[in-house]
Design an enzyme around this catalytic site. Structure first.
Site, short mmCIF file in Angstrom:
data_model
loop_
_atom_site.label_atom_id
_atom_site.label_comp_id
_atom_site.label_asym_id
_atom_site.label_seq_id
_atom_site.Cartn_x
_atom_site.Cartn_y
_atom_site.Cartn_z
CG LEU A 126 41.01 76.15 47.00
CD1 LEU A 126 42.14 76.71 45.88
CD2 LEU A 126 40.81 74.50 46.83
CG HIS A 127 41.92 74.35 54.28
ND1 HIS A 127 40.69 74.24 54.12
CD2 HIS A 127 42.25 73.60 55.32
CE1 HIS A 127 40.24 73.43 54.90
NE2 HIS A 127 41.01 72.98 55.65
NE ARG A 128 40.37 68.92 53.10
CZ ARG A 128 40.15 69.09 54.30
NH1 ARG A 128 41.31 68.83 55.10
NH2 ARG A 128 39.10 69.33 55.01
#
Ligand code: UD1
Length: 406
Positions: free
Chosen positions: A238-240
């Site tokens: 998860l990095h957006r």
């Protein structure tokens, strides 16, 4: 002929590595057919310059990929680092312009959709080496993908880079349709396949040598040379910004994952941006910060190199992600994937591959996980994802440089 390729951020490295190999093969063929060519200036060999903008700079986000993929050290490192979109892109542009004027390549290759991609394409489009406005051809690898979601910074990077480019290399058929709909002339567009998948196929077996499964206690030591099967686990990335910079969205996702985390351990290699947000939003309670023995929950680990991550992906029961590239890699590996976003710019991973776009509501994520855990549907490999995209690209580039420009 001189080609300059740009890398900047983690997902760029595996897209460029096969192009470098294809150039090397091409040069070896030239050497084999003309071993005593006297003048290097008139040689058919391709000179190559690798430029790293430094958008990603940590050992784990950059250097380890060079080691794993056998990439040569960059010829030029711009050392740009982090910043706001404007500051980072502007810095890339200022520093890249100097390099371009010095190197004067025939072609600039940009890949993917990060700020380095757009920054360097824009500089190349406006550069002029002489009074006739001579400039390099711009080649965009991974052209034509569209999420149709303009809240994503990458969507602007994709759109603008495509409209600046002279040669557009497309990974899937949706790209052909999107570029046609935007009025890009067909003669500029080449459906070549996917260089990220070229890397995956080249390194898939080598990933089995990674010790990551035993290091994480997911597989016991091998006996009599035979490997034990890994215990069931899921893998999360998860990095957006839309998922992790918004406390409510981040919290929803974690709640959506909660039932799964009671069934099996979820391994979560954390991007530096995400780690900061976990602290800022005080979300630590959702994670087991160190293995707790019962092997359930979400386990945070540091970001991984290419081969370690590939090994974890191959052996996972389920992958949960907001990354674009991981949707493609799991499709190729035929590992079920739940995409934690409302859209995908890679629809072939849903129509052909084992991907489901879940959205980020608690219910949406829960349903998608249940569906994927009992998934029986067979999947097909998308067309031209055969490990030869980079060779096709180099062939097109060689022809384009030989032809006089319209
Ligand atoms: C960038 C890309 C995104 C891609 C992602 C892969 C853009 C607009 N975004 O997002 O498309 O999916 O890379 O990771 O280009 N940081 C470090 N060490 C690093 C790099 C970054 O600590 O080596 C931290 C910094 O605090 C930085 C933050 O991560 O501010 C974000 O980095 P940045 O390059 O701006 O964007 P990503 O979120 O990584």
């Amino acid at each position: 002929m001189k080609i300059l390729s740009v890398v900047g951020a983690r997902p760029n490295f595996m897209k460029v590595a096969p192009i470098l190999s294809a150039i090397q093969e091409c040069n070896e063929r030239v050497r084999a057919t003309a071993p005593t060519r006297p003048d290097p200036a008139h040689s058919e060999e391709i000179q190559h310059v690798l430029v790293h903008t430094g958008q990603h700079y940590d050992q784990a986000m950059s250097d380890s990929f060079f080691t794993d993929l056998g990439l040569p050290q960059p010829d030029v490192h711009l050392g740009v680092g982090s910043g706001s979109h404007a500051a980072q892109t502007a810095e890339i542009m200022k520093r890249f312009e100097e390099v371009l004027l010095r190197e004067r390549p025939d072609v600039v290759i940009v890949v993917g959709d990060v700020n380095s991609t757009l920054g360097c394409a824009l500089v190349t489009a406006k550069i002029s080496f002489d009074a006739n406005g001579t400039r390099p051809l711009i080649a965009h690898v991974e052209a034509g993908l569209r999420s149709f979601d303009r809240t994503m910074p990458e969507e602007y990077n994709r759109l603008l880079t495509d409209h600046l480019s002279d040669l557009l290399f497309v990974t899937e058929e949706s790209g052909l349709r999107n570029l046609k709909a935007e009025g890009i002339p067909e003669g500029k567009v080449f459906f070549v396949g996917n260089t990220m998948i070229d890397s995956l196929l080249a390194f898939r077996d080598r990933a089995d040598e990674s010790p990551i499964l035993s290091d994480l206690g997911l597989r016991g030591p091998s006996r009599n040379g035979a490997r034990n099967r890994a215990q069931p686990y899921a893998l999360l990335t998860l990095h957006r910004p839309s998922n992790v910079d918004d406390a409510e969205a981040f919290q929803n996702i974690l709640e959506g994952l909660s039932p799964l985390s009671r069934q099996m351990e979820i391994i979560f290699p954390v991007h530096p941006r995400t780690r900061k947000r976990i602290q800022e939003f005080a979300l630590e309670r959702h994670f087991q910060m160190s293995p707790n023995g019962d092997q359930k929950g979400i386990r945070l680990i540091h970001p991984l190199g290419y081969l370690d991550f590939l090994s974890l992906m191959k052996n996972a029961g389920l992958v949960l992600t907001d990354s674009g590239g991981i949707q493609e890699e799991t499709s190729c590996l035929r590992v079920p994937c739940v995409t934690l976003r409302e859209t995908t710019e890679r629809p072939v991973t849903v129509t052909h591959g084992p991907n489901v776009v879940a959205g980020i509501s608690v219910e949406g994520i829960g349903k998608a996980i249940v569906r994927q855990m009992s998934r029986k549907a067979r999947t097909r490999l998308p067309r031209k994802w055969d490990g030869r995209a980079a060779q096709r690209i180099v062939q097109v580039l060689a022809n384009a440089v030989r032809e006089p420009r319209a």
